[in-house]
Write a protein that holds these residues in place. Structure first.
Motif: not given
Length: 359
Positions: A265, A295, A297-298, A329, A333, A336
């Motif tokens: 991220s 992802g 959002s990362a 978030n 992300t 997750e």
């Protein structure tokens, strides 16, 4: 094709003994060292002898089994760094161990040195850390790069670009430092490499400094070049034999990706310009090393206190609840994605494809 000879011709930087002693002793300007002048003179003489005879790695041992040349004398510092990376890789591969997350606070600003105030970067890292801390079976490591400026004896020495001479000349981990003859010691990277290796997920939070990544982050980025195709066996090149390294590369180099598969991220914040370009360049660097984007959002680039006074920038962050939630978030992300990958449930399309252009 025959390997070309290494190009030579840059000016010789070798110091005279007088200039060496002047520079060496200049670090002891405090009058408290005055009564120790005799001792310092003897220390300076010993340091000159090490410099004059180029004793880069005064403590070595035979490489031993598992190396191309078992009789080659390897620096004990490099062996210790290699062993630490090996142990970190085992922790990374332990399916029963915790998910390991590395958070990197990239600002050089700290209240413990000249700025007199913490960085917004640190605060954003703490926001992300709170997200991870609420999850079971997680191990969190925070790498605070401001310590380069705020802590005695912390250094990341610059990359010498061995890779650009030949890939095999760049050793994994880096063997350029410590260089005792040159006084290039206390290099932090041998502690940092294992942090990257053991991590399942890496989150970089950084400000923009003059349209670019800040210098502590860039120093670390450059010194991680050895993770992207670096040579894990310095005996193959007999240390820094540039000619032999060129031969090895032209024989066919496999460019091993030592950090492949970690998830990442990137959060970039600024005040006036540059956030998108810095975020993109860091993400490109990580994907080039075969790390995996966690992802959409990362990855985040935002302005905090856009064109407002620096004096009130922390107040602006206090009020920007949206960017705080976006950082959460990004952390969610990453978490997750790490959880899914460790469970074998993360699909990264194209990850098994062979890159036709290796460099």
């Amino acid at each position: 094709m025959p390997a070309p000879e290494p190009r030579k011709g840059t000016p010789d930087p070798t110091l005279t003994e007088d200039e060496f002693r002047r520079r060496f002793l200049s670090q002891f300007r405090d009058p408290a060292f005055g009564p120790l002048a005799g001792e310092l003179d003897r220390v300076a003489a010993a340091a000159w002898d090490a410099y004059n005879h180029n004793r880069k790695s005064p403590l070595t041992r035979k490489a031993g089994p598992g190396f191309a040349d078992p009789d080659y004398d390897l620096a004990v510092d490099w062996i210790a760094a290699r062993d630490a990376i090996g142990a970190a890789q085992q922790r990374h591969e332990d399916a029963n161990g915790p998910a390991r997350l590395l958070l990197i606070s990239s600002s050089s600003r700290s209240e413990h040195t000249c700025p007199g105030e913490m960085s917004k970067t640190y605060r954003l890292v703490e926001i992300a850390r709170d997200v991870f801390a609420g999850t079971a079976n997680i191990e969190i490591e925070v790498l605070e790069l401001s310590r380069l400026a705020a802590e005695y004896g912390r250094h990341i020495h610059p990359c010498k670009a061995c890779f650009s001479t030949a890939a095999a000349l760049c050793h994994w981990p880096c063997s350029c430092y410590p260089n005792y003859a040159m006084g290039q010691t206390q290099d932090w990277m041998n502690d940092i490499y294992p942090k990257w290796v053991e991590a399942h997920g890496i989150m970089i939070v950084t400000p923009v400094n003059w349209y670019q990544a800040p210098s502590p982050l860039k120093l670390m980025m450059d010194r991680l070049v050895c993770a992207d195709g670096g040579n894990p066996d310095p005996t193959r090149t007999h240390g820094k034999d540039a000619g032999r390294a060129k031969e090895i590369e032209l024989e066919g180099w496999d460019y091993p990706k030592h950090l492949a598969g970690r998830l990442f991220s990137v959060v970039v914040h600024g005040d006036a310009a540059g956030v998108e370009n810095v975020r993109r360049s860091i993400a490109d660097w990580l994907t080039d090393m075969d790390l995996i984007p966690a992802g959409v959002s990362a990855e985040l680039d935002r302005y905090i206190g856009y064109w407002k006074p620096y004096a009130t920038s922390h107040d602006d962050l206090d009020q920007d609840l949206a960017v705080q939630e976006e950082v959460r978030n990004a952390a969610r992300t990453l978490l997750e994605a790490v959880t899914a990958k460790r469970a074998g449930a993360l699909v990264s399309a194209g990850e098994d494809l062979k890159e036709p252009r290796q460099k």
